[in-house]
Design an enzyme around this catalytic site. Structure first.
Site, PDB file in Angstrom:
ATOM      1  N   GLU A  69     -24.526 -19.693 142.635  1.00 36.21           N
ATOM      2  CA  GLU A  69     -25.746 -18.971 143.040  1.00 36.21           C
ATOM      3  C   GLU A  69     -25.908 -17.673 142.245  1.00 36.21           C
ATOM      4  OE1 GLU A  69     -26.092 -18.480 147.290  1.00 36.21           O
ATOM      5  OE2 GLU A  69     -27.957 -17.342 147.101  1.00 36.21           O
ATOM      6  N   LYS A 110     -24.090 -16.020 156.324  1.00 39.37           N
ATOM      7  CA  LYS A 110     -24.069 -16.834 155.089  1.00 39.37           C
ATOM      8  C   LYS A 110     -23.982 -15.899 153.884  1.00 39.37           C
ATOM      9  CE  LYS A 110     -25.883 -19.277 151.473  1.00 39.37           C
ATOM     10  NZ  LYS A 110     -26.337 -18.753 150.171  1.00 39.37           N
ATOM     11  N   HIS A 145     -33.300 -11.688 142.734  1.00 41.99           N
ATOM     12  CA  HIS A 145     -32.958 -13.073 142.393  1.00 41.99           C
ATOM     13  C   HIS A 145     -33.741 -13.571 141.182  1.00 41.99           C
ATOM     14  CE1 HIS A 145     -30.967 -14.029 146.259  1.00 41.99           C
ATOM     15  NE2 HIS A 145     -30.523 -15.072 145.616  1.00 41.99           N
ATOM     16  N   ASP A 199      -8.869 -22.883 150.279  1.00 44.45           N
ATOM     17  CA  ASP A 199      -9.665 -23.867 151.012  1.00 44.45           C
ATOM     18  C   ASP A 199     -10.908 -23.187 151.600  1.00 44.45           C
ATOM     19  OD1 ASP A 199     -10.683 -25.639 152.934  1.00 44.45           O
ATOM     20  OD2 ASP A 199      -8.707 -26.428 153.439  1.00 44.45           O
TER      21      ASP A 199
END
Ligand code: NAD
Length: 427
Positions: free
Chosen positions: A88, A266, A380, A282
């Site tokens: 991302e 998130k 972004h 992990d």
């Protein structure tokens, strides 16, 4: 590692303008990497097919994820460069920018609750669960011996069995007796270690209580492996009271509305998972632990808190379980993960977890500041437009030209990029 060469400031102005080779050189000299580690970094996707075939079943290929370096982080008084693996855009830049804004006021301060993991053994068909609970608790010393005998290496390193909990869980199919074995797994994430102990112990638990042992597996709600980080951003550094108060309002929105909290957390995991992945740890274990912990009060809430200090500055904190290791799993065998881990110069899994928590908080600061001011899209846009240009078929210099033009036209989509590219090539 050449320890003498290691160290320096994580503040590297203009790092993003350097060539990839220059960046690798700087990171290698910062961390005192040897020639083998440096060569590993200089060869993207460098993993031997034979090794990969041993890591998973039905292996066919690998998928390369970009790794960038977050600069400007100071954690517990030490400057660190942090590798982040993510597909991302803007994630790595956001951490660097947020960390820059609190670098001069001391950066991040961290603490941990330790490195204990929990393994669960489920017992069914017990008519007298309260009595069974005590029968198990009475055998704590025997249980410690059984568990420690499974992993003498861990015990030699100062880890091993620590304590016992027995919980009664009422379900529609009866009361289950759930035994928690609590094990200090030191520098291992510990899933394999504690799963082995749970499997070894289960038949004894069944025999002592007259029940039936079913599941024997660790809990990813690693709430005895909590890591905390805090940092303060001065009101001036973040652009004044209006921005500060907007960020606090954004936090309260997240902490009180699960729809917002999911996205807020998130954003935190954008940073956390990227370091977890870069180090071969992990990601699913850490993510499930973080989200389960976010709901530990009975409501899904923010993993971070934000408040105004007595001086009028903005203080952020984060607390989350971080079951990461320096040994075991892919960490020790993946050559790129090892080279990336070496960049952070950590001696223990706890130190790695502290850096990851700091990255999570920095990421959260960046996302909240953008959301509370100009919105998330502006930051972004540049890399996003470049991705769109790539997707439309642009190559080399065309990427910058096409992405710039679709931003100017405010039509950032593949169709527009294709049109601009076609015109460019006609000329
Ligand atoms: P592991 O068993 O490969 O390594 C741990 C062992 O390394 C310890 O038991 C110990 O004997 C030894 N060791 C050597 N040096 C050590 C040190 N300094 N500190 C601690 N131990 C040391 O790996 P693991 O960490 O037990 O398990 C991790 C793996 O398990 C990961 O790949 C994870 O994906 C996987 N896994 C996860 C889950 C889950 O999260 N639900 C379930 C099953 C497996």
């Amino acid at each position: 590692m050449n320890k003498e060469a290691a160290g320096g400031s994580s503040r590297i102005p203009g790092f993003h303008n350097w060539s990839v080779e220059q960046r690798i050189d700087r990171v290698a000299s910062f961390a005192g990497l040897g020639p083998a580690e440096r060569a590993q970094l200089a060869a993207p996707s460098n993993i031997d097919a034979q090794l990969a075939e041993h890591m998973v079943e039905n292996f066919v290929t690998t998928i390369a994820i970009p790794v960038g370096i977050a600069t400007n982080l100071r954690v517990d008084g030490r400057d660190v460069l942090v590798p982040m693996a993510t597909e991302e855009s803007s994630v790595i830049a956001a951490v660097g920018n947020s960390a820059r804004q609190c670098h001069d006021t001391g950066g991040f301060t961290t603490s941990t609750s330790g490195t204990e993991m929990i393994a669960q053994v489920q017992l069914l068909d017990i008519p007298d669960p309260r009595r069974a609970r005590l029968l198990i608790l009475e055998r704590q010393d025997e249980i410690a011996e059984i568990c420690n005998a499974c992993d003498p290496v861990l015990v030699r390193l100062g880890g091993g069995f620590r304590s016992l909990e027995v919980r009664l869980v009422d379900t529609p199919v009866g009361t289950m007796v759930i035994t928690h074995i609590i094990v200090d797994t030191r520098d291992a994430m510990g899933a394999n270690s504690v799963n082995t102990m749970a499997e070894r112990l289960a038949p004894d638990l069944a025999r002592w209580t007259g029940g039936t042992a079913l599941l024997r597996i660790l809990s990813n709600l690693a709430d005895r492996r909590l890591v905390r980080a805090r940092a303060t951003w001065t009101c001036a550094a973040i652009g004044g009271e209006k921005v500060r108060d907007a960020m606090v309002a954004a936090y309260h929105f997240a902490d009180n509305d699960p729809y917002r909290a999911a996205t807020h957390n998130k954003g935190i995991m954008n940073g956390v998972s990227a370091v977890v992945l870069a180090t071969g740890n992990d990601t699913r274990a850490v993510e499930s632990g973080a989200h389960a912990f976010a709901a530990h009060t009975g409501r899904y809430r923010s993993l971070s808190t934000w408040e105004v200090t007595a001086d009028g500055d903005l203080a952020g904190t984060i607390e989350l379980p971080l079951a990461v290791g320096l040994v075991g799993g892919a960490v020790k065998i993946h050559p790129t993960a090892r080279a990336l881990l070496a960049i952070m110069q950590v001696a223990t899994a706890e130190q790695l977890a502290r850096i990851i928590a700091a990255v999570g908080l920095a990421q959260n600061f960046g996302a909240m500041k953008a959301l509370a001011t100009e919105g998330i899209q502006k930051g972004h846009m540049s890399l996003h437009a470049q991705n769109i240009a790539f997707a439309a078929g642009a190559a080399g210099d065309e990427v910058a030209i096409v992405s710039r033009r679709i931003i100017e036209q405010q039509t950032i989509n593949e169709e527009a990029a294709g049109r601009v590219l076609a015109e460019l090539r006609k000329r």
